[in-house]
Design a protein around this motif. Sequence first.
Motif, PDB file in Angstrom:
ATOM      1  N   THR A 168       0.891  -1.377   0.086  1.00 19.17           N
ATOM      2  CA  THR A 168      -0.073   0.008   0.008  1.00 19.17           C
ATOM      3  C   THR A 168       0.848   1.219  -0.075  1.00 19.17           C
ATOM      4  O   THR A 168       1.931   1.313   0.544  1.00 19.17           O
ATOM      5  CB  THR A 168      -1.083   0.069   1.165  1.00 19.17           C
ATOM      6  N   GLU A 169       0.301   2.244  -0.582  1.00 21.78           N
ATOM      7  CA  GLU A 169       1.104   3.507  -0.678  1.00 21.78           C
ATOM      8  C   GLU A 169       1.318   4.049   0.996  1.00 21.78           C
ATOM      9  O   GLU A 169       2.310   4.689   1.115  1.00 21.78           O
ATOM     10  CB  GLU A 169       0.117   4.730  -1.407  1.00 21.78           C
ATOM     11  N   ARG A 170       0.206   3.799   1.721  1.00 22.80           N
ATOM     12  CA  ARG A 170       0.372   4.311   2.986  1.00 22.80           C
ATOM     13  C   ARG A 170       1.970   3.692   3.671  1.00 22.80           C
ATOM     14  O   ARG A 170       2.307   4.523   4.456  1.00 22.80           O
ATOM     15  CB  ARG A 170      -0.757   3.551   3.906  1.00 22.80           C
ATOM     16  N   PHE A 171       2.161   2.639   3.492  1.00 17.77           N
ATOM     17  CA  PHE A 171       3.308   2.156   4.114  1.00 17.77           C
ATOM     18  C   PHE A 171       4.546   1.859   3.224  1.00 17.77           C
ATOM     19  O   PHE A 171       5.743   1.315   3.531  1.00 17.77           O
ATOM     20  CB  PHE A 171       3.020   0.789   4.848  1.00 17.77           C
ATOM     21  N   ALA A 172       4.765   2.288   2.011  1.00 14.52           N
ATOM     22  CA  ALA A 172       5.454   2.098   0.950  1.00 14.52           C
ATOM     23  C   ALA A 172       6.867   2.917   1.498  1.00 14.52           C
ATOM     24  O   ALA A 172       8.015   2.399   1.114  1.00 14.52           O
ATOM     25  CB  ALA A 172       5.201   2.731  -0.251  1.00 14.52           C
ATOM     26  N   GLY A 173       6.771   3.798   2.305  1.00 21.64           N
ATOM     27  CA  GLY A 173       7.914   4.899   2.632  1.00 21.64           C
ATOM     28  C   GLY A 173       8.856   3.855   3.785  1.00 21.64           C
ATOM     29  O   GLY A 173       9.757   4.207   4.015  1.00 21.64           O
ATOM     30  N   ARG A 174       8.141   2.826   4.401  1.00 18.29           N
ATOM     31  CA  ARG A 174       8.655   2.000   5.240  1.00 18.29           C
ATOM     32  C   ARG A 174       9.684   0.917   4.498  1.00 18.29           C
ATOM     33  O   ARG A 174      10.627   0.021   5.303  1.00 18.29           O
ATOM     34  CB  ARG A 174       7.910   1.189   6.280  1.00 18.29           C
ATOM     35  N   GLU A 175       9.896   0.879   3.302  1.00 14.71           N
ATOM     36  CA  GLU A 175      10.097  -0.554   2.526  1.00 14.71           C
ATOM     37  C   GLU A 175      11.855  -0.400   2.694  1.00 14.71           C
ATOM     38  O   GLU A 175      12.374  -1.360   3.022  1.00 14.71           O
ATOM     39  CB  GLU A 175      10.242  -0.407   0.991  1.00 14.71           C
ATOM     40  N   ASP A 176      12.576   0.602   2.764  1.00 11.25           N
ATOM     41  CA  ASP A 176      13.997   0.489   2.857  1.00 11.25           C
ATOM     42  C   ASP A 176      14.534   0.100   4.268  1.00 11.25           C
ATOM     43  O   ASP A 176      15.350  -0.759   4.292  1.00 11.25           O
ATOM     44  CB  ASP A 176      14.597   2.023   2.710  1.00 11.25           C
ATOM     45  N   GLN A 177      13.746   0.803   5.221  1.00  8.49           N
ATOM     46  CA  GLN A 177      13.942   0.223   6.636  1.00  8.49           C
ATOM     47  C   GLN A 177      13.886  -1.428   6.970  1.00  8.49           C
ATOM     48  O   GLN A 177      14.746  -2.092   7.411  1.00  8.49           O
ATOM     49  CB  GLN A 177      13.257   0.851   7.788  1.00  8.49           C
ATOM     50  N   ALA A 178      12.800  -1.862   5.978  1.00  8.64           N
ATOM     51  CA  ALA A 178      12.253  -3.392   6.237  1.00  8.64           C
ATOM     52  C   ALA A 178      13.464  -4.081   5.677  1.00  8.64           C
ATOM     53  O   ALA A 178      13.905  -5.042   6.221  1.00  8.64           O
ATOM     54  CB  ALA A 178      11.058  -3.543   5.609  1.00  8.64           C
ATOM     55  N   ARG A 179      13.959  -3.769   4.573  1.00  6.21           N
ATOM     56  CA  ARG A 179      15.051  -4.296   3.758  1.00  6.21           C
ATOM     57  C   ARG A 179      16.327  -4.293   4.358  1.00  6.21           C
ATOM     58  O   ARG A 179      17.155  -5.466   4.389  1.00  6.21           O
ATOM     59  CB  ARG A 179      15.120  -3.773   2.142  1.00  6.21           C
ATOM     60  N   GLU A 180      16.660  -3.362   4.975  1.00  6.58           N
ATOM     61  CA  GLU A 180      17.831  -3.281   5.994  1.00  6.58           C
ATOM     62  C   GLU A 180      17.790  -3.953   7.258  1.00  6.58           C
ATOM     63  O   GLU A 180      18.744  -4.900   7.576  1.00  6.58           O
ATOM     64  CB  GLU A 180      18.073  -1.746   6.229  1.00  6.58           C
TER      65      GLU A 180
END
Length: 192
Positions: A168-180
């Motif tokens: 969702t667009e709502r949480f897309a900004g959290r992607e980089d931290q999740a991958r780290e």
Amino acid sequence: MTPEDSLATLGLSPAITDEWIAQLSEPQRHYHTLEHIVAMLRNMPDSATTSRELIAATWLHDIVYDPTAVDNEEQSADQAACDLAGSDVAIEVVRRLIIGTKRHEPSEHPLDALMSDLDLLILSETPEAYQTYAAQIRREYAHVPEEAYRAGRAQVLRQFLQTPIYQTERFAGREDQARENLAWEIAQLQGR
């Protein structure tokens, strides 16, 4: 949304919801607890997408949790059908949302995507919170020998890295931290 507000929205009997809280406090749980449900509820949008079905699925998606079993989601969906019988909550929608948390596959349905994202929010928390989560999951799987756990857990985490984690667009900004966070845990599991 608070747990109290969410339960009031569902309007079920206290006997049912008290049983949910008891189940979420079972001794084999270290991460899949009431705290996980509260975190999901706290991050729900205040909008029409926050349906009673999403609230019910949030409460019930891990209601049956046995780390030695492979059918927790199916058993949780079955309990949902029983616990929600007689209410005006769409049981088949709740079942679908619960089953969707088994694999977190991409979905075209906005409610399914939101449910998946809410369930996976822990992956994008601070490194310290993520490390606590990783340790809690290891405790839940204490019955698995170390070498097998490391290999199996790393395989699961690598699968998350093959596609976008958040739908969702709502949480897309959290992607980089999740991958780290996932990369950190995979390195730990591989002894690096």
